[in-house]
Design a protein around this motif. Sequence first.
Motif, PDB file in Angstrom:
ATOM      1  N   MET A   1       0.740  -1.242   0.066  1.00  0.00           N
ATOM      2  CA  MET A   1      -0.102   0.187   0.084  1.00  0.00           C
ATOM      3  C   MET A   1       0.944   1.339   0.094  1.00  0.00           C
ATOM      4  O   MET A   1       1.946   1.416   0.659  1.00  0.00           O
ATOM      5  N   MET A   2       0.623   2.167  -0.530  1.00  0.00           N
ATOM      6  CA  MET A   2       1.320   3.469  -0.907  1.00  0.00           C
ATOM      7  C   MET A   2       1.088   4.324   0.446  1.00  0.00           C
ATOM      8  O   MET A   2      -0.036   4.286   0.935  1.00  0.00           O
ATOM      9  N   THR A   3       2.429   4.849   1.010  1.00  0.00           N
ATOM     10  CA  THR A   3       1.986   5.676   2.060  1.00  0.00           C
ATOM     11  C   THR A   3       2.534   7.347   1.646  1.00  0.00           C
ATOM     12  O   THR A   3       3.601   7.481   1.089  1.00  0.00           O
ATOM     13  N   VAL A   4       1.711   8.151   2.011  1.00  0.00           N
ATOM     14  CA  VAL A   4       1.869   9.437   1.717  1.00  0.00           C
ATOM     15  C   VAL A   4       2.181  10.143   3.285  1.00  0.00           C
ATOM     16  O   VAL A   4       1.333  10.323   4.063  1.00  0.00           O
ATOM     17  N   VAL A  37      -4.991   4.312  -0.005  1.00  0.00           N
ATOM     18  CA  VAL A  37      -3.640   4.958   0.436  1.00  0.00           C
ATOM     19  C   VAL A  37      -3.473   5.098   1.999  1.00  0.00           C
ATOM     20  O   VAL A  37      -4.351   5.479   2.696  1.00  0.00           O
ATOM     21  N   ARG A  38      -2.424   5.027   2.324  1.00  0.00           N
ATOM     22  CA  ARG A  38      -2.179   5.200   3.801  1.00  0.00           C
ATOM     23  C   ARG A  38      -1.330   6.315   3.817  1.00  0.00           C
ATOM     24  O   ARG A  38      -0.693   7.124   3.126  1.00  0.00           O
ATOM     25  N   TYR A  39      -1.411   6.988   5.229  1.00  0.00           N
ATOM     26  CA  TYR A  39      -0.903   8.535   5.400  1.00  0.00           C
ATOM     27  C   TYR A  39      -0.345   8.285   6.674  1.00  0.00           C
ATOM     28  O   TYR A  39      -0.853   7.700   7.762  1.00  0.00           O
ATOM     29  N   GLU A  40       1.018   8.959   6.955  1.00  0.00           N
ATOM     30  CA  GLU A  40       1.662   9.179   8.002  1.00  0.00           C
ATOM     31  C   GLU A  40       1.203  10.596   8.653  1.00  0.00           C
ATOM     32  O   GLU A  40       1.393  11.523   7.712  1.00  0.00           O
ATOM     33  N   LEU A  41       0.996  10.673   9.825  1.00  0.00           N
ATOM     34  CA  LEU A  41       0.687  12.061  10.298  1.00  0.00           C
ATOM     35  C   LEU A  41       1.985  12.433  11.259  1.00  0.00           C
ATOM     36  O   LEU A  41       2.505  11.925  12.152  1.00  0.00           O
ATOM     37  N   HIS A  42       2.738  13.645  10.701  1.00  0.00           N
ATOM     38  CA  HIS A  42       3.950  14.381  11.356  1.00  0.00           C
ATOM     39  C   HIS A  42       3.799  15.484  11.954  1.00  0.00           C
ATOM     40  O   HIS A  42       3.191  16.435  10.974  1.00  0.00           O
ATOM     41  N   VAL A  43       3.370  15.974  12.928  1.00  0.00           N
ATOM     42  CA  VAL A  43       3.503  17.225  13.568  1.00  0.00           C
ATOM     43  C   VAL A  43       4.922  17.894  13.557  1.00  0.00           C
ATOM     44  O   VAL A  43       5.868  17.337  14.443  1.00  0.00           O
ATOM     45  N   LEU A  44       5.174  18.950  12.849  1.00  0.00           N
ATOM     46  CA  LEU A  44       6.193  19.851  12.748  1.00  0.00           C
ATOM     47  C   LEU A  44       6.410  21.050  13.766  1.00  0.00           C
ATOM     48  O   LEU A  44       5.827  21.994  13.327  1.00  0.00           O
ATOM     49  N   LEU A  45       6.761  20.832  14.735  1.00  0.00           N
ATOM     50  CA  LEU A  45       6.644  21.982  15.739  1.00  0.00           C
ATOM     51  C   LEU A  45       8.060  22.869  15.628  1.00  0.00           C
ATOM     52  O   LEU A  45       8.913  22.397  15.990  1.00  0.00           O
ATOM     53  N   ASN A  46       7.970  23.835  14.946  1.00  0.00           N
ATOM     54  CA  ASN A  46       8.970  24.578  14.621  1.00  0.00           C
ATOM     55  C   ASN A  46       8.822  26.002  15.587  1.00  0.00           C
ATOM     56  O   ASN A  46       8.070  26.772  15.427  1.00  0.00           O
ATOM     57  N   ALA A  80      13.599  15.326   3.996  1.00  0.00           N
ATOM     58  CA  ALA A  80      14.826  14.687   3.792  1.00  0.00           C
ATOM     59  C   ALA A  80      14.588  13.472   4.259  1.00  0.00           C
ATOM     60  O   ALA A  80      15.381  12.312   3.980  1.00  0.00           O
ATOM     61  N   ALA A  81      13.833  13.055   5.421  1.00  0.00           N
ATOM     62  CA  ALA A  81      13.450  11.764   6.126  1.00  0.00           C
ATOM     63  C   ALA A  81      12.585  11.257   5.086  1.00  0.00           C
ATOM     64  O   ALA A  81      12.483   9.794   5.419  1.00  0.00           O
ATOM     65  N   ARG A  82      11.965  11.582   4.084  1.00  0.00           N
ATOM     66  CA  ARG A  82      10.736  10.855   3.484  1.00  0.00           C
ATOM     67  C   ARG A  82      11.092  10.902   1.915  1.00  0.00           C
ATOM     68  O   ARG A  82      10.092  11.124   1.248  1.00  0.00           O
ATOM     69  N   LYS A  83      12.283  10.666   1.435  1.00  0.00           N
ATOM     70  CA  LYS A  83      12.640  11.085   0.237  1.00  0.00           C
ATOM     71  C   LYS A  83      11.783   9.924  -0.742  1.00  0.00           C
ATOM     72  O   LYS A  83      11.566  10.270  -1.860  1.00  0.00           O
ATOM     73  N   GLU A  84      11.703   8.858  -0.345  1.00  0.00           N
ATOM     74  CA  GLU A  84      11.055   7.922  -1.076  1.00  0.00           C
ATOM     75  C   GLU A  84       9.548   7.979  -1.278  1.00  0.00           C
ATOM     76  O   GLU A  84       9.123   7.273  -2.141  1.00  0.00           O
ATOM     77  N   ALA A  85       8.956   8.854  -0.648  1.00  0.00           N
ATOM     78  CA  ALA A  85       7.497   9.163  -0.646  1.00  0.00           C
ATOM     79  C   ALA A  85       7.117   9.557  -2.199  1.00  0.00           C
ATOM     80  O   ALA A  85       7.808  10.311  -2.875  1.00  0.00           O
ATOM     81  N   GLU A 104      -9.067  14.413  -2.895  1.00  0.00           N
ATOM     82  CA  GLU A 104      -8.885  15.408  -3.975  1.00  0.00           C
ATOM     83  C   GLU A 104      -7.585  15.548  -4.280  1.00  0.00           C
ATOM     84  O   GLU A 104      -7.094  15.498  -5.325  1.00  0.00           O
ATOM     85  N   LEU A 105      -6.730  16.214  -3.367  1.00  0.00           N
ATOM     86  CA  LEU A 105      -5.284  16.092  -3.430  1.00  0.00           C
ATOM     87  C   LEU A 105      -4.514  15.135  -3.814  1.00  0.00           C
ATOM     88  O   LEU A 105      -3.676  14.875  -4.547  1.00  0.00           O
ATOM     89  N   THR A 106      -4.729  13.835  -3.320  1.00  0.00           N
ATOM     90  CA  THR A 106      -4.143  12.440  -3.416  1.00  0.00           C
ATOM     91  C   THR A 106      -4.461  12.243  -4.814  1.00  0.00           C
ATOM     92  O   THR A 106      -3.804  11.908  -5.587  1.00  0.00           O
ATOM     93  N   GLU A 107      -5.978  12.173  -5.339  1.00  0.00           N
ATOM     94  CA  GLU A 107      -6.371  11.671  -6.593  1.00  0.00           C
ATOM     95  C   GLU A 107      -5.642  12.470  -7.876  1.00  0.00           C
ATOM     96  O   GLU A 107      -5.084  11.914  -8.559  1.00  0.00           O
ATOM     97  N   THR A 108      -5.420  13.689  -7.418  1.00  0.00           N
ATOM     98  CA  THR A 108      -4.981  14.630  -8.450  1.00  0.00           C
ATOM     99  C   THR A 108      -3.347  14.372  -8.665  1.00  0.00           C
ATOM    100  O   THR A 108      -3.017  13.932  -9.813  1.00  0.00           O
ATOM    101  N   MET A 109      -2.897  14.024  -7.463  1.00  0.00           N
ATOM    102  CA  MET A 109      -1.362  13.605  -7.691  1.00  0.00           C
ATOM    103  C   MET A 109      -1.191  12.333  -8.415  1.00  0.00           C
ATOM    104  O   MET A 109      -0.058  11.997  -9.022  1.00  0.00           O
TER     105      MET A 109
END
Length: 319
Positions: A1-4, A37-46, A80-85, A104-109
Amino acid sequence: MMTVPVGITARNEAANIEALLHSLRLSIERARQLLGVRYELHVLLNDNEDHTLDLLRGERDLTIWQTRGGLVEAQRALAAARKEAPFLLFTDADILVHPDTVGELTETMLTRPEVGIAYAEKYPILPVRSSLLARALYFYNLREGYQTRRNYCNGQCFAIREWRIPAPGELHWDAAADNPFLHLAAGIRVDDIFLSRDLLRRAGPGAFHCTPSGIQYRPPETLRGMFRKYQRMRLEIERLHHYFPETRPVHARWGQRRLDLERLRQAPAGEQFLYALFQAALLLCKTAYQTQRFYYSHLSSRPCPTWLPVRETKERMPE
């Protein structure tokens, strides 16, 4: 399964991140069921300084990153960490996502390889303040400025195939041109302006696609907030002119919008009045920007404060 991977950029977003996560998870689940499609959630606290991290403790479906250097550096870490996505999806933490947006975003891509950036349409929520300027800013954003559509990435929610923003050390510019106002040594600070201009240069306007379901967001409601948003946009465009002068013709040809006079004439009289009020406020912002530009370029040795929060846009979104 594809991971985004999905990167949620957040700086001091305790007021809204839980509501954003709720709406985003609903949208992700619908996309997963429809597209597989599978999705990974990353919270980027900047550069985070509030209690957002405490709110997220115990969230098992989240990977939490703590980064320094602003939004661009947070995105760089995930890219940088998910270059293969196959592509990355980024969203701000102070918005609400429609249930169909991620799909909609995923289907477009997945189905349109010519699209480099798919972005969500923006829908402003009603203002909290009752002032005429708050209403003017609301209608300006609701009607897309009564302007022609711009080939531009909505940085609040977008999917991108190739995230590549040069780091400060990779940029080439005339050191003699730097000053406390431009602060070119700091590198690129705003993601959507550079990503839009770079994609236009490489692939033209056909590489952008706007998905209709979109997001809800809170635009500025005060003159101070309006100025801070204008300052960020105008200054980053000026800084990119120094970093990448060869892209100025691309920006002039495809990166600017023009007033749609016929659309404005057809607007109700009340909206036309509010548009005139908006333009008067915009003139004040432009005057303040030029005054600030002169002062920090010629009279001051201190860096210009250019990344101040627009506080009303961070207020709690409606349930």
